[in-house]
Design a protein around this motif. Structure first.
Motif, PDB file in Angstrom:
ATOM      1  N   THR A  56       0.855  -1.186   0.000  1.00 33.17           N
ATOM      2  CA  THR A  56       0.000   0.000   0.000  1.00 33.17           C
ATOM      3  C   THR A  56       0.888   1.232   0.000  1.00 33.17           C
ATOM      4  OG1 THR A  56      -1.780  -1.123   1.214  1.00 33.17           O
ATOM      5  CG2 THR A  56      -1.759   1.293   1.264  1.00 33.17           C
ATOM      6  N   ILE A  58       0.642   5.170   0.505  1.00 27.86           N
ATOM      7  CA  ILE A  58      -0.235   6.212   1.027  1.00 27.86           C
ATOM      8  C   ILE A  58       0.427   7.564   0.800  1.00 27.86           C
ATOM      9  CG2 ILE A  58      -1.441   7.094   3.052  1.00 27.86           C
ATOM     10  CD1 ILE A  58      -1.317   4.280   4.236  1.00 27.86           C
ATOM     11  N   ASN A  74      -2.123  -1.161  -3.879  1.00 30.09           N
ATOM     12  CA  ASN A  74      -3.084  -0.230  -3.284  1.00 30.09           C
ATOM     13  C   ASN A  74      -2.481   1.172  -3.333  1.00 30.09           C
ATOM     14  OD1 ASN A  74      -4.893  -2.335  -2.408  1.00 30.09           O
ATOM     15  ND2 ASN A  74      -3.541  -2.696  -0.671  1.00 30.09           N
ATOM     16  N   THR A  76      -3.469   5.189  -2.065  1.00 31.12           N
ATOM     17  CA  THR A  76      -4.401   5.940  -1.234  1.00 31.12           C
ATOM     18  C   THR A  76      -3.961   7.390  -1.082  1.00 31.12           C
ATOM     19  OG1 THR A  76      -5.035   3.997   0.071  1.00 31.12           O
ATOM     20  CG2 THR A  76      -5.383   6.132   1.100  1.00 31.12           C
ATOM     21  N   LYS A  77      -4.908   8.310  -1.233  1.00 35.01           N
ATOM     22  CA  LYS A  77      -4.693   9.703  -0.824  1.00 35.01           C
ATOM     23  C   LYS A  77      -6.013  10.242  -0.292  1.00 35.01           C
ATOM     24  CE  LYS A  77      -2.925  14.287  -2.136  1.00 35.01           C
ATOM     25  NZ  LYS A  77      -1.937  14.362  -1.034  1.00 35.01           N
ATOM     26  N   THR A  78      -5.992  10.704   0.956  1.00 35.11           N
ATOM     27  CA  THR A  78      -7.160  11.266   1.619  1.00 35.11           C
ATOM     28  C   THR A  78      -6.756  12.583   2.255  1.00 35.11           C
ATOM     29  OG1 THR A  78      -8.106   9.080   2.080  1.00 35.11           O
ATOM     30  CG2 THR A  78      -8.898  10.911   3.421  1.00 35.11           C
ATOM     31  N   THR A  98      -6.775  -1.795  -4.873  1.00 42.46           N
ATOM     32  CA  THR A  98      -7.703  -0.769  -4.395  1.00 42.46           C
ATOM     33  C   THR A  98      -7.139   0.627  -4.600  1.00 42.46           C
ATOM     34  OG1 THR A  98      -8.606  -2.266  -2.709  1.00 42.46           O
ATOM     35  CG2 THR A  98      -8.994   0.089  -2.401  1.00 42.46           C
ATOM     36  N   THR A 100      -7.978   4.451  -3.544  1.00 36.86           N
ATOM     37  CA  THR A 100      -8.760   5.241  -2.598  1.00 36.86           C
ATOM     38  C   THR A 100      -8.369   6.702  -2.745  1.00 36.86           C
ATOM     39  OG1 THR A 100      -8.847   3.392  -1.035  1.00 36.86           O
ATOM     40  CG2 THR A 100      -9.344   5.582  -0.166  1.00 36.86           C
ATOM     41  N   HIS A 102      -9.971  10.480  -1.604  1.00 31.23           N
ATOM     42  CA  HIS A 102     -11.027  11.199  -0.900  1.00 31.23           C
ATOM     43  C   HIS A 102     -10.572  12.616  -0.563  1.00 31.23           C
ATOM     44  CE1 HIS A 102     -13.584   7.720  -0.381  1.00 31.23           C
ATOM     45  NE2 HIS A 102     -12.653   7.061   0.288  1.00 31.23           N
ATOM     46  N   ASN A 136     -12.574   3.449  -4.274  1.00 28.74           N
ATOM     47  CA  ASN A 136     -13.246   4.236  -3.240  1.00 28.74           C
ATOM     48  C   ASN A 136     -12.930   5.705  -3.510  1.00 28.74           C
ATOM     49  OD1 ASN A 136     -14.059   1.853  -1.749  1.00 28.74           O
ATOM     50  ND2 ASN A 136     -11.947   1.705  -1.053  1.00 28.74           N
ATOM     51  N   SER A 137     -13.936   6.516  -3.795  1.00 24.98           N
ATOM     52  CA  SER A 137     -13.651   7.903  -4.178  1.00 24.98           C
ATOM     53  C   SER A 137     -14.809   8.814  -3.818  1.00 24.98           C
ATOM     54  CB  SER A 137     -13.369   7.993  -5.684  1.00 24.98           C
ATOM     55  OG  SER A 137     -14.459   7.488  -6.436  1.00 24.98           O
TER      56      SER A 137
END
Length: 211
Positions: A56, A58, A74, A76-78, A98, A100, A102, A136-137
């Protein structure tokens, strides 16, 4: 700070690693099952090799860019404050498990095409994101993005800022934005005037407007 992996070398981080600055990949990065937190840009140079494994990545910074073609397991950035995630124009990012992404209410995460040195472009060029599994967005603002997945992606509570391919099912005509839920080319209800973040169906099959 710059973390540089030179050509001819291999770096295999521990189970959980943090790079506060830019990660510049000229050699080989073997991630395995690790979690890598990156505060700066991701720079994959031509000839560099990324073995994503089941890792993952991030992205923990504010404005960040991904340069070069890369494959992630994976990604991810939120964010809780408005930020830009730039993808180098003409390049493709492939996420096998995945993706992600958000932002938050009133603080959108803006996806943009950028030049090879990181300047945001608005010249009609595009960058490609290819999520191959779970997406996931929410609370995004997209411009100049190609979805290479083959199936349209509708991030919730998000803005279509134009020149996107296979993102969003909404159709905009003048000041009206509406949703074609069954794909027959006609409005399915809930047309309103003005500029809205998104429209989603409620349980009656109509559209709800979130401003």
């Amino acid at each position: 700070a710059l973390f540089f992996i030179p050509s001819g070398t291999t770096f295999a981080p521990g189970a959980s690693s943090t790079v506060n600055g830019t990660l510049d990949l000229d050699g080989e990065l073997t991630l395995g099952a690790t979690t890598l937190r990156l505060g700066g840009d991701w720079q994959r140079d031509d000839g560099a090799q990324v073995n994503a494994g089941s890792s993952t990545v991030i992205l923990t910074g504010s404005d960040q860019n991904i340069f070069g073609d890369s494959s992630f397991f994976n990604l991810t950035k939120t964010v809780s404050s408005a930020a830009i995630l730039g993808f180098e124009t003409g390049k493709t990012q492939t996420i096998s498990n995945t993706l992600t992404l958000h932002g938050s209410l009133g603080e959108l995460l803006r996806l943009r095409a950028v030049s090879s040195i990181g300047g945001v472009l608005n010249d009609g060029s595009q960058s490609t994101i290819t999520p191959q599994s779970t997406i996931n967005s929410s609370f995004l603002d997209l411009r100049d993005q190609i979805n290479g997945n083959g199936s349209r992606i509708d991030p919730s509570s998000s803005v279509d800022s134009g020149n996107n391919t296979d993102w969003f099912s909404e159709t905009t005509i003048g000041d009206f934005i509406w949703n074609d839920l069954d794909g027959d080319g006609s409005q399915d209800g809930g047309a309103e005037t003005g500029r809205f973040i998104s429209m989603t169906p409620d349980f009656s099959g109509n559209c709800k407007v979130f401003s």
